[in-house]
Design a protein around this motif. Structure first.
Motif, mmCIF file in Angstrom:
data_model
loop_
_atom_site.group_PDB
_atom_site.id
_atom_site.type_symbol
_atom_site.label_atom_id
_atom_site.label_comp_id
_atom_site.label_asym_id
_atom_site.label_seq_id
_atom_site.Cartn_x
_atom_site.Cartn_y
_atom_site.Cartn_z
ATOM 1 N N TRP A 218 87.324 -8.501 -23.723
ATOM 2 C CA TRP A 218 86.733 -7.653 -24.761
ATOM 3 C C TRP A 218 87.450 -6.328 -24.933
ATOM 4 C CZ3 TRP A 218 82.091 -8.048 -21.191
ATOM 5 C CH2 TRP A 218 81.908 -6.908 -20.436
ATOM 6 N N THR A 219 88.124 -5.851 -23.869
ATOM 7 C CA THR A 219 88.842 -4.594 -24.028
ATOM 8 C C THR A 219 90.215 -4.818 -24.657
ATOM 9 O OG1 THR A 219 87.767 -3.881 -22.010
ATOM 10 C CG2 THR A 219 89.511 -2.475 -22.846
ATOM 11 N N ARG B 206 84.313 -5.252 -32.645
ATOM 12 C CA ARG B 206 84.861 -4.093 -33.352
ATOM 13 C C ARG B 206 85.208 -2.942 -32.416
ATOM 14 N NH1 ARG B 206 82.190 -1.454 -38.576
ATOM 15 N NH2 ARG B 206 82.858 -3.448 -39.418
ATOM 16 N N TRP B 207 84.362 -2.722 -31.404
ATOM 17 C CA TRP B 207 84.541 -1.509 -30.600
ATOM 18 C C TRP B 207 85.067 -1.770 -29.192
ATOM 19 C CZ3 TRP B 207 83.996 2.529 -33.711
ATOM 20 C CH2 TRP B 207 83.124 2.417 -34.812
ATOM 21 N N PHE C 218 87.317 -12.216 -27.956
ATOM 22 C CA PHE C 218 86.013 -12.251 -27.295
ATOM 23 C C PHE C 218 84.916 -12.599 -28.284
ATOM 24 C CE2 PHE C 218 82.214 -10.098 -25.593
ATOM 25 C CZ PHE C 218 82.148 -10.691 -24.344
ATOM 26 N N GLN C 219 84.953 -11.903 -29.410
ATOM 27 C CA GLN C 219 83.934 -12.145 -30.437
ATOM 28 C C GLN C 219 83.993 -13.587 -30.924
ATOM 29 O OE1 GLN C 219 84.288 -9.603 -33.848
ATOM 30 N NE2 GLN C 219 82.241 -10.097 -34.586
ATOM 31 N N THR C 220 85.226 -14.064 -31.193
ATOM 32 C CA THR C 220 85.406 -15.413 -31.719
ATOM 33 C C THR C 220 84.890 -16.464 -30.738
ATOM 34 O OG1 THR C 220 87.387 -14.615 -32.832
ATOM 35 C CG2 THR C 220 87.132 -16.985 -32.651
ATOM 36 N N VAL C 221 85.328 -16.338 -29.482
ATOM 37 C CA VAL C 221 84.967 -17.349 -28.495
ATOM 38 C C VAL C 221 83.459 -17.358 -28.247
ATOM 39 C CG1 VAL C 221 85.202 -17.997 -26.080
ATOM 40 C CG2 VAL C 221 87.219 -17.366 -27.389
ATOM 41 N N PHE C 222 82.890 -16.165 -28.107
ATOM 42 C CA PHE C 222 81.465 -16.131 -27.780
ATOM 43 C C PHE C 222 80.585 -16.517 -28.965
ATOM 44 C CE2 PHE C 222 80.265 -14.958 -23.504
ATOM 45 C CZ PHE C 222 81.497 -14.712 -22.946
ATOM 46 N N SER C 223 81.095 -16.337 -30.177
ATOM 47 C CA SER C 223 80.307 -16.775 -31.325
ATOM 48 C C SER C 223 80.357 -18.287 -31.451
ATOM 49 C CB SER C 223 80.830 -16.137 -32.614
ATOM 50 O OG SER C 223 80.750 -14.738 -32.511
ATOM 51 N N ALA C 224 81.558 -18.847 -31.320
ATOM 52 C CA ALA C 224 81.710 -20.287 -31.543
ATOM 53 C C ALA C 224 81.188 -21.109 -30.372
ATOM 54 C CB ALA C 224 83.180 -20.612 -31.799
ATOM 55 N N MET C 225 81.330 -20.574 -29.164
ATOM 56 C CA MET C 225 80.973 -21.349 -27.966
ATOM 57 C C MET C 225 79.645 -20.904 -27.403
ATOM 58 S SD MET C 225 83.262 -23.446 -27.532
ATOM 59 C CE MET C 225 84.886 -23.768 -28.150
ATOM 60 N N TRP C 226 78.733 -20.533 -28.263
ATOM 61 C CA TRP C 226 77.498 -19.914 -27.792
ATOM 62 C C TRP C 226 76.782 -20.760 -26.753
ATOM 63 C CZ3 TRP C 226 72.272 -19.966 -27.170
ATOM 64 C CH2 TRP C 226 71.692 -18.708 -26.976
ATOM 65 N N LEU C 227 76.551 -22.016 -27.092
ATOM 66 C CA LEU C 227 75.713 -22.832 -26.209
ATOM 67 C C LEU C 227 76.347 -23.096 -24.842
ATOM 68 C CD1 LEU C 227 72.962 -24.054 -26.039
ATOM 69 C CD2 LEU C 227 73.900 -26.180 -26.919
ATOM 70 N N ASN D 39 87.246 0.111 -39.716
ATOM 71 C CA ASN D 39 87.609 -0.321 -38.374
ATOM 72 C C ASN D 39 88.226 0.831 -37.594
ATOM 73 O OD1 ASN D 39 86.830 -3.085 -38.436
ATOM 74 N ND2 ASN D 39 88.553 -3.434 -39.838
ATOM 75 N N PRO D 40 87.945 0.902 -36.303
ATOM 76 C CA PRO D 40 88.471 2.018 -35.519
ATOM 77 C C PRO D 40 89.983 1.885 -35.308
ATOM 78 C CG PRO D 40 87.331 0.461 -34.102
ATOM 79 C CD PRO D 40 87.107 -0.001 -35.499
ATOM 80 N N VAL D 41 90.697 2.989 -35.526
ATOM 81 C CA VAL D 41 92.132 3.034 -35.229
ATOM 82 C C VAL D 41 92.412 4.334 -34.471
ATOM 83 C CG1 VAL D 41 92.929 1.614 -37.148
ATOM 84 C CG2 VAL D 41 92.525 4.044 -37.507
#
Lengths: 487, 344
Positions: free
Chosen positions: B70-71, A97-98, B77-86, A173-175
């Motif tokens: 992530w930037t 999110r951030w 980033f969130q998707t990949v790191f959640s699904a590919m945790w192990l 969500n931040p905008v």
């Protein structure tokens, strides 16, 4: 791996191991940070002295410190990489999110770190073949790169403390991200300078402590005097500065994060004429047990007057403030940090007064005993400062915008506990090996020094290397010949 | 528009990591396979000395990849790191053990210590790229989508396994090519032949694996297969193939600087081909570049930061590699650390 059944599991199950893992890896990494940020600077000062005064001993010290830097920097890189993985493995909600609001700081940091890695490699491996002057000049940008890296990390952390530079859409969500505002948040300045000076002090006292021990064991030659005096002087000059900066950051917290300030000072109800507690435990009902109570002092420290109104923990609902236990932890960490800081100021004054009056190093064994402890003390203070700022922010990961529980990964808590266990074992081995390697280097160097001192036969160091032939030692051309061979 | 630019930067960073980090992992691969303490003494000596000045820099690319993710593309980033945790957790552990093993082996003197640290370093050097490869494979095969929970299916599937194996083969190939050059630089003619043979072997294995991966993606990852056989994706596949031929030819003749460039060309083109094949998706076929992109202001700043950093970092990296390949960077010996009269 079966996943279906943990989908609905309550968040707290993985919250605890995720927190412990993050805390453990960060706390370990922090031990290396002062050396990473400030050791290059201290080494360059020594290097400069060696070149300027043609002092072989100073150059030897700089060379040895750079060898320590090599091992420390490598370990710092791996523990740092783990941390960037953990942002995704533990806190995907935070980054998802951030990430685009506060991630840019990490971008600056990544490049700065890159630059630092390059420059350190050149500096470390440049001793033999580069011209002394070129070599020194190529090392000069190192402290700047370190400062830039710290800039990025502190920008991110201070944003978590005082987030700004965005607005929220109806879904939360931040905008409208304003990167400039998101970097230069209200807590950024105070945190940054407090941190940088802390790193200089800690690295200085850590390095000086090694030679203070040598001094106490009777090794009082030029080598030990120099190895002690240069880093200690740097740290001693920075310590009073830190006293002022620390006082100022506490007041910034008071203004910008009043609830965190309340936790750090265990203030329950908003009031004027608030007393200061040294230690003590905050109970669930808001009373304080134990500790030393000093009437009015908290109000005076916060606003220079007993009538200053200090916001208490109860000014916000219970689920928006640290628990009593968390407040107590933040409070103890804060108090320990302040106590150690004050003790270090006294030590620095002692050193400064003797220098002003006699133009020499202190002679008292008690001074060197204290100096030997100052390094460990400053590391403890750094850890405490970090605990105070992180625990004091609970339950928020982004102050007043996202709870830690909402950011945590949905991975099963069992996996996280296992990972925590593995990481702890690995890190204990890592830091243990780090210490062993450092101690062995020290022993080897001391033996070499003693051998030279007794005029022993030239030792061929390559002989005991299990690896094949090495390039021959470079012939002369260096800046300095030893005037006294004994370092 | 900016998002596309940042996506290209991300792809180039991944390619850079595949090349720089790959070379580094490859050195570990050959360390692992060098045989017993006596037989593997010479190759390990070379690996130690060749890697030492540059390994940290090689691995910082990974941090940069993560930061851009992530930037610039927080959702990715969130998707990949959640699904590919192990696999990612295992890769992280591998990175720690590898770096630590290498860093501690150098200052250790006792054979037992060196063996232990060396084994840790070498095994982790093989395991880490494998898991990173499986994670990439999971993304390429479209098994990951926003909200996908960590599961074995996401990374234990044909495409992932092939990508993992290709990652290992790539590192072995790159490592051997670079070590061939290092052997020449460190005046170890016996090792030139040693690593040249291994580079050719690595290239052969890599080619076979690449062909098998082609068949597997055809069945398992239709979107990427289509991308690899059309347009820009196909173009870079052809470039990679041509570079592989050139590498083989150069290796058979007199390996010099050019062979390194050709080998880097193989790997970089292959990575870019994969990136092009995924267009317009970051995660086929659920997350496009535009959907995953962070706030426009941030992307602009990320582009600026990248540009400024390039101006600072590129000269520094070039200087490092130049100094390194010209033998200007050498480790301090014990003599210089032990005595006061070593020169400055």
């Amino acid at each position: 791996m079966p996943t279906s059944f943990h989908l609905l599991a309550d968040a707290p199950a993985q919250l605890l191991p995720a927190r412990e893992l993050m805390a453990f890896t960060l706390a370990s990494h922090i031990i290396l940070v002062p050396l990473g940020v400030a050791l290059p600077f201290i080494t360059l000062v020594m290097h400069y002295r060696g070149l300027r005064r043609n002092d072989a001993t100073a150059l030897l010290l700089a060379r040895r410190w750079s060898a320590v830097m090599a091992v420390q920097f490598a370990l710092g890189i791996v523990t740092g990489t783990v941390l960037s993985f953990e942002f995704g493995l533990l806190w995907p909600g935070l980054m998802g999110r951030w990430g685009d609001v506060f991630g840019i700081g990490f971008g600056v940091e990544a490049w700065a770190f890159f630059l630092e890695a390059v420059l350190i490699a050149i500096y470390l491996y440049g001793w033999r073949r580069l011209k002394p002057r070129t070599h020194f000049l190529l090392g000069l940008p190192l402290p700047a790169a370190a400062l830039l890296g710290a800039f990025g990390i502190l920008a991110a952390n201070s944003w978590m403390n005082t987030p700004q530079g965005f607005s929220l859409d109806p879904e939360g969500n931040p905008v409208d991200v304003n990167v400039w505002k998101a970097i230069f948040t209200p807590m950024f300045g105070p945190q940054y300078w407090h941190f940088v000076v802390a790193m200089i002090i800690t690295a200085g006292f850590m390095v000086a402590g090694v030679y203070a021990v040598g001094w106490l064991r009777g090794r009082r030659d030029h080598y030990h005097r120099l190895g002690f005096a240069v880093p200690f002087t740097i740290a001693a000059v920075a310590t009073p500065v830190q006293f002022v900066l620390g006082d100022s950051i506490a007041r910034s917290v008071f203004h910008k994060q009043p609830v965190k300030f309340a936790a750090m000072e265990i203030v329950w109800k908003t009031d004027t004429r608030v007393p200061e507690y040294l230690f003590g435990r905050l109970q669930e009902d808001g009373t304080v047990s134990g500790g030393i109570k000093i009437p009015l002092l908290d109000s005076v420290l916060a606003g220079f007057s007993p009538d200053t109104k200090v916001v208490g923990l109860t000014s916000v609902p219970a689920d928006e403030r640290p628990t009593a236990t968390q407040a107590t932890i933040a409070h103890w960490a804060f108090d320990i940090m302040v106590l150690i800081g004050s003790a270090l100021v006294l030590l620095a004054l002692w050193y400064g007064l003797i220098w002003l009056r006699h133009r020499r190093l202190p002679a008292s064994a008690w001074f060197y005993r204290s100096a030997a402890c100052a390094g460990v003390g400053s590391v403890v203070a750094v850890e405490c400062g970090w605990i105070a700022t992180e625990v004091g922010r609970q339950p928020w990961i982004v102050y007043q915008n996202m709870r830690v529980a909402d950011a945590v990964t949905s991975t099963r808590s069992t996996s996280l506990w296992i990972m925590l266990g593995v990481v702890m074992v690995v890190y204990v081995l890592l830091f243990g090996s780090f210490l062993v390697v450092l101690l062995k280097m020290r022993t080897r160097w001391r033996l070499a020094d003693e051998q030279r001192a007794t005029g022993g036969a030239a030792h061929v160091p390559e002989a005991d290397t299990p690896y094949g032939p090495r390039a021959p030692l470079p012939a002369g051309g260096g800046a300095a010949r030893a005037e006294d061979g004994r370092p | 528009m900016t998002a596309d630019l940042i996506a290209v930067v991300l792809l180039l960073a991944v390619a850079a990591y595949a090349c720089a980090g790959g070379t580094d992992y490859g050195a570990g691969f050959w360390d692992l396979t060098a045989g017993g303490a006596e037989r593997g003494k010479r190759p390990r000596w070379l690996i130690d000395h060749a890697m030492a000045p540059v390994w940290e820099v090689n691995n910082v690319w990974l941090i940069f990849v993560l930061v851009i993710m992530w930037t610039g593309f927080p959702t990715l980033f969130q998707t990949v790191f959640s699904a590919m945790w192990l696999p990612l957790a295992l890769a992280a552990m591998g990175l720690v053990l590898r770096g630590a093993g290498f860093a501690f082996r150098k200052p250790s003197r006792r054979l037992v210590d060196r063996r232990l640290y060396g084994a840790v370093f070498a095994v982790a050097s093989v395991v880490t790229p494998f898991f990173l490869g499986t994670a990439v494979g999971g993304v390429a095969s479209g098994r990951v989508a926003q909200g996908t929970e960590a599961s074995a299916n996401a990374w234990a599937n044909p495409t992932s396994l092939m990508f993992g194996l290709v990652a290992i083969a790539t590192t072995a190939f790159l490592g051997a090519v670079f070590l061939t050059g290092d052997a020449r630089r460190f005046d170890a003619p016996d090792l030139v032949g040693y690593f040249r043979a291994r580079a050719l072997g690595g290239l052969a294995v890599l080619t076979v694996l690449a062909v098998i991966t082609g068949f597997v993606t055809h069945e398992d990852s239709p979107h990427v297969w289509h991308g690899l056989t059309h347009g820009l994706g196909l173009f870079f596949v052809v470039v990679a193939g041509a570079a592989a031929l050139v590498t083989a030819l150069l290796l058979l003749r007199t390996p010099g600087t050019w062979v390194r460039l050709a080998a880097v060309g193989v790997v970089a083109s292959a990575v870019i081909a994969w990136g092009m094949a995924q267009r317009p998706y970051l995660v086929p076929t659920s997350l496009t570049v535009a959907d995953a992109a962070g706030s426009p202001a941030t992307l602009t700043w990320l582009a600026i930061v990248t540009l400024v950093a390039l101006l600072l970092v590129v000269p520094a990296v070039v200087l490092l590699y130049w100094l390194d390949t010209h033998g200007e960077l050498q480790e301090l010996t014990e003599a210089e650390l032990g005595e006061g009269d070593g020169e400055g």
